[in-house]
Design an enzyme around this catalytic site. Structure first.
Site, PDB file in Angstrom:
ATOM      1  N   SER A  99       0.857  -1.189   0.000  1.00 33.64           N
ATOM      2  CA  SER A  99       0.000   0.000   0.000  1.00 33.64           C
ATOM      3  C   SER A  99       0.891   1.237   0.000  1.00 33.64           C
ATOM      4  CB  SER A  99      -0.881   0.002   1.251  1.00 33.64           C
ATOM      5  OG  SER A  99      -1.445   1.291   1.424  1.00 33.64           O
TER       6      SER A  99
ATOM      7  N   HIS B 248      -1.685  -1.389  -3.951  1.00 31.98           N
ATOM      8  CA  HIS B 248      -2.890  -0.868  -3.288  1.00 31.98           C
ATOM      9  C   HIS B 248      -2.814   0.657  -3.193  1.00 31.98           C
ATOM     10  CE1 HIS B 248      -6.334  -1.493  -0.526  1.00 31.98           C
ATOM     11  NE2 HIS B 248      -5.813  -0.537   0.229  1.00 31.98           N
TER      12      HIS B 248
ATOM     13  N   ASP C 299      -4.843   3.929  -1.767  1.00 27.93           N
ATOM     14  CA  ASP C 299      -5.908   4.369  -0.860  1.00 27.93           C
ATOM     15  C   ASP C 299      -6.400   5.753  -1.239  1.00 27.93           C
ATOM     16  OD1 ASP C 299      -6.135   2.235   1.122  1.00 27.93           O
ATOM     17  OD2 ASP C 299      -4.052   2.715   1.598  1.00 27.93           O
TER      18      ASP C 299
ATOM     19  N   MET D 280      -8.804   8.702  -0.010  1.00 31.72           N
ATOM     20  CA  MET D 280      -9.544   9.204   1.158  1.00 31.72           C
ATOM     21  C   MET D 280     -10.021  10.627   0.891  1.00 31.72           C
ATOM     22  SD  MET D 280      -7.084   7.896   4.223  1.00 31.72           S
ATOM     23  CE  MET D 280      -6.336   6.257   4.211  1.00 31.72           C
TER      24      MET D 280
ATOM     25  N   HIS E 173      -8.729   1.465  -3.487  1.00 34.34           N
ATOM     26  CA  HIS E 173      -9.609   1.331  -2.316  1.00 34.34           C
ATOM     27  C   HIS E 173     -10.233   2.698  -2.038  1.00 34.34           C
ATOM     28  CE1 HIS E 173      -9.616   0.595   2.385  1.00 34.34           C
ATOM     29  NE2 HIS E 173     -10.823   0.738   1.897  1.00 34.34           N
TER      30      HIS E 173
ATOM     31  N   MET F  86     -12.122   5.128   0.018  1.00 29.41           N
ATOM     32  CA  MET F  86     -12.652   5.481   1.349  1.00 29.41           C
ATOM     33  C   MET F  86     -13.256   6.869   1.209  1.00 29.41           C
ATOM     34  SD  MET F  86      -9.511   3.982   3.539  1.00 29.41           S
ATOM     35  CE  MET F  86      -8.534   3.959   2.045  1.00 29.41           C
TER      36      MET F  86
ATOM     37  N   MET G 241     -11.508  -4.873   6.485  1.00 27.19           N
ATOM     38  CA  MET G 241     -10.639  -3.906   7.159  1.00 27.19           C
ATOM     39  C   MET G 241     -10.233  -4.476   8.510  1.00 27.19           C
ATOM     40  SD  MET G 241     -10.039  -1.440   5.122  1.00 27.19           S
ATOM     41  CE  MET G 241      -8.940  -0.609   6.286  1.00 27.19           C
TER      42      MET G 241
ATOM     43  N   GLY H 213      -8.314   4.974   7.524  1.00 23.66           N
ATOM     44  CA  GLY H 213      -7.929   6.385   7.608  1.00 23.66           C
ATOM     45  C   GLY H 213      -6.426   6.597   7.716  1.00 23.66           C
ATOM     46  N   PHE H 214      -5.761   5.659   8.381  1.00 22.51           N
ATOM     47  CA  PHE H 214      -4.331   5.861   8.624  1.00 22.51           C
ATOM     48  C   PHE H 214      -3.549   4.554   8.509  1.00 22.51           C
ATOM     49  CE2 PHE H 214      -6.791   9.021  10.865  1.00 22.51           C
ATOM     50  CZ  PHE H 214      -6.180  10.199  10.450  1.00 22.51           C
ATOM     51  N   GLY H 215      -2.299   4.683   8.093  1.00 29.30           N
ATOM     52  CA  GLY H 215      -1.408   3.534   8.066  1.00 29.30           C
ATOM     53  C   GLY H 215      -0.806   3.320   9.449  1.00 29.30           C
ATOM     54  N   GLY H 216      -0.130   2.201   9.607  1.00 29.88           N
ATOM     55  CA  GLY H 216       0.643   1.956  10.821  1.00 29.88           C
ATOM     56  C   GLY H 216      -0.166   1.651  12.067  1.00 29.88           C
TER      57      GLY H 216
ATOM     58  N   ASP I  18      -6.775  -5.656   5.052  1.00 30.90           N
ATOM     59  CA  ASP I  18      -6.088  -4.362   4.968  1.00 30.90           C
ATOM     60  C   ASP I  18      -5.972  -3.730   6.348  1.00 30.90           C
ATOM     61  OD1 ASP I  18      -5.067  -1.935   4.110  1.00 30.90           O
ATOM     62  OD2 ASP I  18      -6.913  -1.270   3.127  1.00 30.90           O
TER      63      ASP I  18
ATOM     64  N   GLY J  49      -2.526  -3.229   9.421  1.00 30.71           N
ATOM     65  CA  GLY J  49      -1.744  -3.895  10.466  1.00 30.71           C
ATOM     66  C   GLY J  49      -1.125  -5.219  10.071  1.00 30.71           C
TER      67      GLY J  49
ATOM     68  N   GLY K 182       1.240  -1.737   4.295  1.00 31.20           N
ATOM     69  CA  GLY K 182       1.807  -0.421   4.042  1.00 31.20           C
ATOM     70  C   GLY K 182       3.050  -0.147   4.865  1.00 31.20           C
TER      71      GLY K 182
HETATM   72  C1  DX5 Z   1      -5.884   2.323   5.982  1.00 31.37           C
HETATM   73  C2  DX5 Z   1      -5.624   1.946   4.544  1.00 31.37           C
HETATM   74  C3  DX5 Z   1      -4.589   0.902   4.374  1.00 31.37           C
HETATM   75  C4  DX5 Z   1      -3.227   1.250   4.911  1.00 31.37           C
HETATM   76  C5  DX5 Z   1      -2.731   0.033   5.599  1.00 31.37           C
HETATM   77  O1  DX5 Z   1      -7.046   3.056   6.073  1.00 31.37           O
HETATM   78  O2  DX5 Z   1      -6.790   1.494   3.912  1.00 31.37           O
HETATM   79  O3  DX5 Z   1      -4.484   0.463   3.040  1.00 31.37           O
HETATM   80  O4  DX5 Z   1      -2.293   1.629   3.948  1.00 31.37           O
HETATM   81  O5  DX5 Z   1      -1.537   0.350   6.157  1.00 31.37           O
HETATM   82  P1  DX5 Z   1      -0.771  -0.517   7.244  1.00 31.37           P
HETATM   83  O6  DX5 Z   1      -0.320  -1.774   6.575  1.00 31.37           O
HETATM   84  O7  DX5 Z   1       0.344   0.386   7.606  1.00 31.37           O
HETATM   85  O8  DX5 Z   1      -1.709  -0.770   8.380  1.00 31.37           O
HETATM   86 ZN    ZN Z   2      -6.561   0.427   1.959  1.00 32.28          ZN
END
Ligand code: DX5
Ligand code: ZN
Length: 224
Positions: free
Chosen positions: A7, A32, A34, A36, A65, A67, A136, A141-144, A174, A176, A196
């Site tokens: 991602s 992937h 994202d 938003m 994806h 969102m 999900m 909304g956020f990575g990590g 998707d 973690g 990601g």
């Molecule tokens: C979160 C995104 C994911 C995100 C996952 O809202 O939809 O695609 O990039 O990132 P990680 O792998 O860091 O959780």
């Molecule tokens: Zn995503």
């Protein structure tokens, strides 16, 4: 075939092209992206021009994806920009059946996404209409963020259901996903694992992806 899907949300956007080629060279065949809108989720990312630019530099399958609050308006625009497959949130679609059919009518793969609080049972009447279901495993909304373990039960339920119904939608997860949980996720029946931060924030994203792919190969060989 089970895939790790990098991602770009956690990539360095100032060097996006380089980052993408790095994971492609390391064997990724899907990417992937994202989208938003700051409304459906509390964050903003990129729009159609960025997808169009990515399309020009890679042959990877672009997994978009959405969102966003208005997927009916934007899904065709992202397809036009180069998306190979588009997923829309069950929670964002008033007329989900029509939205999924509209994506397929444009010759692209259609996916439906459920947030952590949305049960798999709500998808029952669209399972025959989708090419993939995205679970999900964090609140979008956020990575990590940290993986929500109950998501594995949803993957198992979707895997069971596709066997019972004789369907062949793919199951995607998707949020973690990391080196420590990849094997368990694959064993639960998941086909596409989006990752990601674990890839792009690692010292060597190509090497991390290769490590994940090796774990996937081993876990897949043990799958029924
Ligand atoms: C979160 C995104 C994911 C995100 C996952 O809202 O939809 O695609 O990039 O990132 P990680 O792998 O860091 O959780
Ligand atoms: Zn995503």
């Amino acid at each position: 075939m089970v895939q790790i899907v990098p991602s770009i949300l956690s990539a360095d956007f100032a060097r996006l092209g380089e980052e993408i080629l790095r994971v492609e060279r390391a064997g990724a065949t899907m990417l992937h992206v994202d989208i938003m809108d700051g409304h459906f989720v509390p964050n903003l990312t990129v729009g159609p021009p960025v997808v169009a630019s990515i399309r020009k530099i890679t042959r990877m399958t672009l997994d978009v994806h959405l969102m966003i609050s208005d997927p009916d308006k934007y899904a065709p625009i992202f397809i036009e920009a180069g998306a190979d497959q588009v997923s829309v949130h069950q929670e964002a679609c008033l007329h989900l059946d029509a939205t999924l059919r509209a994506i397929r009518a444009r010759g692209k793969r259609a996916g439906v996404v459920i947030n952590p609080a949305t049960p798999v049972a709500l998808l029952e009447d669209v399972l025959g209409l989708v090419d993939y279901v995205l679970v999900m495993s964090v609140n979008p909304g956020f990575g990590g963020q940290q993986f929500i373990p109950q998501s594995l039960d949803k993957v198992r339920a979707l895997d069971r259901r596709r066997k019972e119904l004789g369907l062949n939608y793919a199951i995607e997860i998707d949020g973690g996903v990391n080196l420590d949980n990849v094997a368990e996720i694959v064993r639960a029946g998941c086909d596409w694992l989006v990752s990601g931060a674990s890839i792009f924030h690692s010292e060597d994203p190509g090497a991390t992806l290769a490590q994940m792919r090796a774990i996937v190969r081993e876990a897949t060989s043990m799958r029924a």
